[in-house]
Design a protein around this motif. Structure first.
Motif, short mmCIF file in Angstrom:
data_model
loop_
_atom_site.label_atom_id
_atom_site.label_comp_id
_atom_site.label_asym_id
_atom_site.label_seq_id
_atom_site.Cartn_x
_atom_site.Cartn_y
_atom_site.Cartn_z
N SER A 155 30.15 28.09 -28.98
CA SER A 155 30.85 27.56 -27.82
C SER A 155 32.14 26.92 -28.30
N GLY A 156 32.95 26.52 -27.33
CA GLY A 156 34.23 25.91 -27.67
C GLY A 156 35.31 26.96 -27.70
N ARG A 157 36.14 26.89 -28.71
CA ARG A 157 37.28 27.78 -28.81
C ARG A 157 36.84 29.11 -29.43
N THR A 158 36.05 29.87 -28.68
CA THR A 158 35.42 31.04 -29.28
C THR A 158 35.98 32.36 -28.80
N PHE A 159 37.01 32.33 -27.99
CA PHE A 159 37.43 33.59 -27.38
C PHE A 159 38.64 34.17 -28.08
N GLN A 204 38.41 24.48 -31.96
CA GLN A 204 37.15 24.06 -32.58
C GLN A 204 36.02 24.93 -32.04
N VAL A 205 35.13 25.32 -32.92
CA VAL A 205 33.98 26.15 -32.56
C VAL A 205 32.71 25.38 -32.90
N GLN A 206 31.81 25.35 -31.95
CA GLN A 206 30.50 24.75 -32.18
C GLN A 206 29.46 25.86 -32.26
N LEU A 207 28.56 25.73 -33.23
CA LEU A 207 27.51 26.72 -33.45
C LEU A 207 26.15 26.02 -33.40
N ILE A 247 36.61 38.82 -44.31
CA ILE A 247 35.56 38.59 -45.31
C ILE A 247 35.81 37.20 -45.89
N PRO A 248 35.30 36.19 -45.24
CA PRO A 248 35.59 34.82 -45.67
C PRO A 248 34.97 34.47 -47.01
N ILE A 249 35.71 33.77 -47.82
CA ILE A 249 35.13 33.19 -49.03
C ILE A 249 34.45 31.89 -48.66
N LYS A 250 35.09 31.15 -47.80
CA LYS A 250 34.51 29.94 -47.25
C LYS A 250 34.65 30.01 -45.74
N TYR A 251 33.56 29.75 -45.05
CA TYR A 251 33.58 29.80 -43.60
C TYR A 251 34.08 28.48 -43.03
N GLY A 252 34.80 28.58 -41.93
CA GLY A 252 35.40 27.38 -41.35
C GLY A 252 34.48 26.58 -40.46
N TYR A 253 33.50 27.24 -39.86
CA TYR A 253 32.62 26.58 -38.90
C TYR A 253 31.16 26.84 -39.26
N TRP A 254 30.35 25.80 -39.12
CA TRP A 254 28.93 25.89 -39.48
C TRP A 254 28.07 25.24 -38.42
N GLY A 255 26.87 25.80 -38.26
CA GLY A 255 25.89 25.16 -37.41
C GLY A 255 25.09 24.14 -38.20
N ALA A 270 30.93 30.78 -38.91
CA ALA A 270 31.96 31.61 -38.28
C ALA A 270 33.29 31.39 -38.96
N ASP A 271 34.10 32.45 -38.97
CA ASP A 271 35.44 32.32 -39.53
C ASP A 271 36.30 33.43 -38.95
N THR A 272 37.59 33.18 -38.87
CA THR A 272 38.49 34.18 -38.32
C THR A 272 38.93 35.21 -39.36
N ARG A 273 38.64 34.98 -40.62
CA ARG A 273 38.99 35.97 -41.64
C ARG A 273 37.96 37.07 -41.70
#
Length: 122
Positions: free
Chosen positions: A25-29, A1-4, A105-113, A100-103
């Motif tokens: 923060s979180g699982r960001t590495f 999980q990533v927090q923004l 060029i994301p079409i939809k991002y997985g994490y949002w602030g 943030a997203d691990t792809r």
């Protein structure tokens, strides 16, 4: 999980500048493996893309409406992405979100602030 968490928004006159920050923060590495994006949503309008920093290679892409005025950058050691906004216009007003997203060029991002408000007065 990533927090923004975004910061740096505020009220500025047209022609002015603001620099937004988004701390992850979180699982960001490694943070470098995330594509980071900035989006904005004006009152009564849909959220729109502003800028993107592609994972690993940091290729930057901008919406036409901000090209030449906004700059996205990132500090992987600080797990933070920035948006330098210059020559601001009233139409830049809105809530700015980072994503943030691990792809690549994301079409939809997985994490949002949660967003930060930017208001540009004329």
């Amino acid at each position: 999980q990533v927090q923004l968490v975004e910061s740096g928004g505020g009220l500025v006159q047209a022609g002015g500048s603001l620099k937004l920050s988004c701390a992850a923060s979180g699982r960001t590495f490694p943070f470098s493996s995330y594509t980071m994006g900035w989006f904005r949503q004006a009152p009564g309008k849909e959220r729109e893309f502003v800028a993107r920093s592609t994972r690993n290679v940091d290729t930057r892409y901008y919406a036409d409406s901000v090209k030449g005025r906004f700059t996205i950058s990132r500090d992987n050691a600080k797990t933070t992405v920035y948006l330098q906004m210059n020559s601001l216009k009233p139409e830049d007003t809105g809530v700015y979100y980072c994503a943030a997203d691990t792809r690549e060029i994301p079409i939809k991002y997985g994490y949002w602030g949660q967003g930060t408000q930017v208001t540009v007065s004329s």
